[in-house]
Design an enzyme around this catalytic site. Structure first.
Site, mmCIF file in Angstrom:
data_model
loop_
_atom_site.group_PDB
_atom_site.id
_atom_site.type_symbol
_atom_site.label_atom_id
_atom_site.label_comp_id
_atom_site.label_asym_id
_atom_site.label_seq_id
_atom_site.Cartn_x
_atom_site.Cartn_y
_atom_site.Cartn_z
ATOM 1 N N LYS A 154 -24.186 9.267 -28.059
ATOM 2 C CA LYS A 154 -25.890 8.630 -28.425
ATOM 3 C C LYS A 154 -26.248 9.800 -29.015
ATOM 4 C CE LYS A 154 -26.248 4.242 -26.298
ATOM 5 N NZ LYS A 154 -27.803 3.524 -25.421
ATOM 6 N N LYS A 189 -19.996 -1.147 -32.217
ATOM 7 C CA LYS A 189 -20.480 -3.051 -31.642
ATOM 8 C C LYS A 189 -22.372 -3.032 -31.739
ATOM 9 C CE LYS A 189 -22.621 -0.782 -27.348
ATOM 10 N NZ LYS A 189 -23.325 -0.727 -26.946
ATOM 11 N N LYS A 208 -28.559 -2.380 -30.190
ATOM 12 C CA LYS A 208 -30.270 -2.959 -30.042
ATOM 13 C C LYS A 208 -30.896 -1.725 -31.056
ATOM 14 C CE LYS A 208 -30.650 -3.810 -25.264
ATOM 15 N NZ LYS A 208 -30.272 -2.581 -24.777
HETATM 16 N N1 AQP Z 1 -21.700 -5.197 -28.160
HETATM 17 C C1 AQP Z 1 -21.912 -5.532 -26.905
HETATM 18 N N2 AQP Z 1 -21.441 -6.384 -26.506
HETATM 19 C C2 AQP Z 1 -20.616 -6.654 -25.099
HETATM 20 N N3 AQP Z 1 -21.969 -6.107 -24.112
HETATM 21 C C3 AQP Z 1 -22.705 -5.929 -24.948
HETATM 22 N N4 AQP Z 1 -24.028 -4.838 -24.147
HETATM 23 C C4 AQP Z 1 -24.339 -4.049 -25.036
HETATM 24 N N5 AQP Z 1 -24.272 -4.049 -26.134
HETATM 25 C C5 AQP Z 1 -23.075 -5.025 -25.993
HETATM 26 C C6 AQP Z 1 -24.181 -4.850 -22.667
HETATM 27 O O1 AQP Z 1 -25.069 -5.015 -22.301
HETATM 28 C C7 AQP Z 1 -25.498 -4.662 -20.963
HETATM 29 C C8 AQP Z 1 -27.503 -4.372 -21.428
HETATM 30 O O2 AQP Z 1 -27.085 -2.932 -22.496
HETATM 31 P P1 AQP Z 1 -28.214 -1.555 -22.183
HETATM 32 O O3 AQP Z 1 -28.985 -2.593 -21.992
HETATM 33 O O4 AQP Z 1 -27.918 -1.285 -20.851
HETATM 34 O O5 AQP Z 1 -27.857 -0.762 -23.651
HETATM 35 P P2 AQP Z 1 -26.211 -0.447 -24.167
HETATM 36 O O6 AQP Z 1 -24.782 -0.993 -23.136
HETATM 37 O O7 AQP Z 1 -26.307 0.795 -24.565
HETATM 38 O O8 AQP Z 1 -26.953 -1.900 -24.990
HETATM 39 P P3 AQP Z 1 -27.602 -1.987 -26.439
HETATM 40 O O9 AQP Z 1 -27.359 -3.096 -26.524
HETATM 41 O O10 AQP Z 1 -26.479 -1.092 -27.552
HETATM 42 O O11 AQP Z 1 -28.343 -0.142 -26.402
HETATM 43 P P4 AQP Z 1 -28.711 0.284 -27.241
HETATM 44 O O12 AQP Z 1 -28.764 0.410 -28.434
HETATM 45 O O13 AQP Z 1 -30.340 1.113 -26.828
HETATM 46 O O14 AQP Z 1 -27.798 1.513 -26.351
HETATM 47 C C9 AQP Z 1 -24.933 -4.263 -20.522
HETATM 48 O O15 AQP Z 1 -24.104 -4.296 -19.570
HETATM 49 C C10 AQP Z 1 -23.804 -3.521 -22.067
HETATM 50 O O16 AQP Z 1 -22.229 -3.235 -21.589
#
Ligand code: AQP
Length: 328
Positions: free
Chosen positions: A113, A195, A198
């Site tokens: 990040k 992956k 968001k």
């Molecule tokens: N691509 C993914 N596949 C499976 N699980 C996923 N999670 C996120 N992306 C995937 C799981 O969703 C939960 C919430 O995630 P988060 O909101 O804490 O943020 P993150 O892991 O950083 O996910 P994002 O969606 O990619 O958000 P951004 O872009 O803001 O970083 C967690 O249990 C995560 O493992």
């Protein structure tokens, strides 16, 4: 009966996508009756990267609404917004003071990040896993159901708890990550090497949970594949592998059955069929979301009761912590 406690969180950093659903939320719902659950919209984590205030406010509501629409219910789960429970901010400071910097240097999510952010990167982003540890430890959570990307953070939380307990006595429960065997890592549609996320700038890379049927069809149609023909689960071919994994997770079929079903069919057919499966799988969730957010009070009331319940439990833990450390 003494049920174990589960804690998990989700950021309000954008629209929720299929990865969040298949890797996390759907599993939270499936196991909620077995445990005492705390599910949290982690808005304090969200501000570790810059957010537009109006968008953040809307995203917090959207994420909370989707958690309820996905079936997390008050009988089994406390759903709340992190910033409404002050104990999270207080415990993170305390944990910062027992966490060696070297442990944070190793966190791969920070490395990924911060690369995007360059010199804008905040102290908060660096400290993100310690805040996550505070979230988990406040509720004496035994289990933390997360996608595979979060495993390292849960392990760090365990290390921090162990270090604290060693210094001040058995205060914290040591948690374990619970990662689904399939779906722990749903990949991007355009870039299946990364992956689904968001905060990915390319909107076509993710299927969002509130996408319309036309948006879903168009995104899946444009998903990256390869120049081969056979439709098989082959990890060396990340595009097709990812599409088939999503298909498997939503239909519940076995890999061999799915491969037999698609034998001799084209990528175009796979994409068309997958799009319909996704649309139908999301339809009830979307319907429920629009029903419940039609009444603004409904969501507010759930979140306010959630913050009250979570706050009471968290305060109790914080008191134990501050007493053990000589702050009380
Ligand atoms: N691509 C993914 N596949 C499976 N699980 C996923 N999670 C996120 N992306 C995937 C799981 O969703 C939960 C919430 O995630 P988060 O909101 O804490 O943020 P993150 O892991 O950083 O996910 P994002 O969606 O990619 O958000 P951004 O872009 O803001 O970083 C967690 O249990 C995560 O493992």
């Amino acid at each position: 009966m003494n049920k174990k406690t589960v804690f998990s969180g989700i950021q309000a950093s954008g629209h929720l996508h299929l990865g969040n659903y298949l890797g996390a939320i759907r599993n939270w719902k499936a196991m909620q009756e077995e445990y005492n659950n705390y599910f949290c919209v982690v808005d304090l984590h969200t501000i570790t990267v810059p957010q537009h205030p109006a968008e953040l406010r809307a995203n917090i509501r959207e994420v909370a609404g989707l958690l309820i629409a996905a079936g997390l219910d008050e009988e089994h789960s406390v759903v709340f917004v992190q910033s409404k429970v002050r104990a999270h901010s207080e415990l993170v400071w305390i944990l910062n003071c027992v966490t060696p910097m070297g442990w944070l240097h190793r966190m791969t999510q920070f490395k990924e990040k911060s690369e995007k952010q360059k010199e804008e990167v905040s102290v908060g982003l660096y400290d993100y896993p310690v805040l996550q540890a505070a979230d988990i430890l406040l509720y004496d959570a035994h289990l933390v159901p997360v996608g595979a990307d979060q495993k390292q953070h849960v392990e760090l939380c365990r290390d921090i708890a162990q270090r604290f307990n060693h210094r001040y006595g058995e205060i914290f429960v040591l948690p374990d990550a619970l990662i689904p065997p399939v779906g722990g890592r749903v990949m991007g549609l355009i870039n299946p090497e990364k992956k689904m996320s968001k905060s990915e700038e390319k909107q076509e890379d993710s299927v969002f949970l509130l996408d319309t049927p036309d948006q879903i069809r168009s995104k899946i149609k444009r998903a990256t594949t390869d120049s081969r023909k056979e439709i098989v689960f082959d990890e060396e071919r990340p595009g097709i592998y990812n599409l088939l994994t999503i298909y498997q997770l939503l239909t519940g079929g076995k890999r061999e059955q799915i491969e037999t079903y698609f034998e001799g069919k084209s990528y175009k057919t796979l994409k068309e069929e997958l799009a319909e499966v996704v649309i139908e799988s999301l339809r009830p969730l979307q319907q429920k979301y629009f029903d419940l957010t039609g009444d603004n009070n409904f969501l507010d009331q759930i979140l306010s009761r959630g913050a009250e319940q979570a706050g009471a439990r968290a305060e109790k833990k914080l008191r134990q912590v501050t007493e053990a450390m000589g702050l009380r």
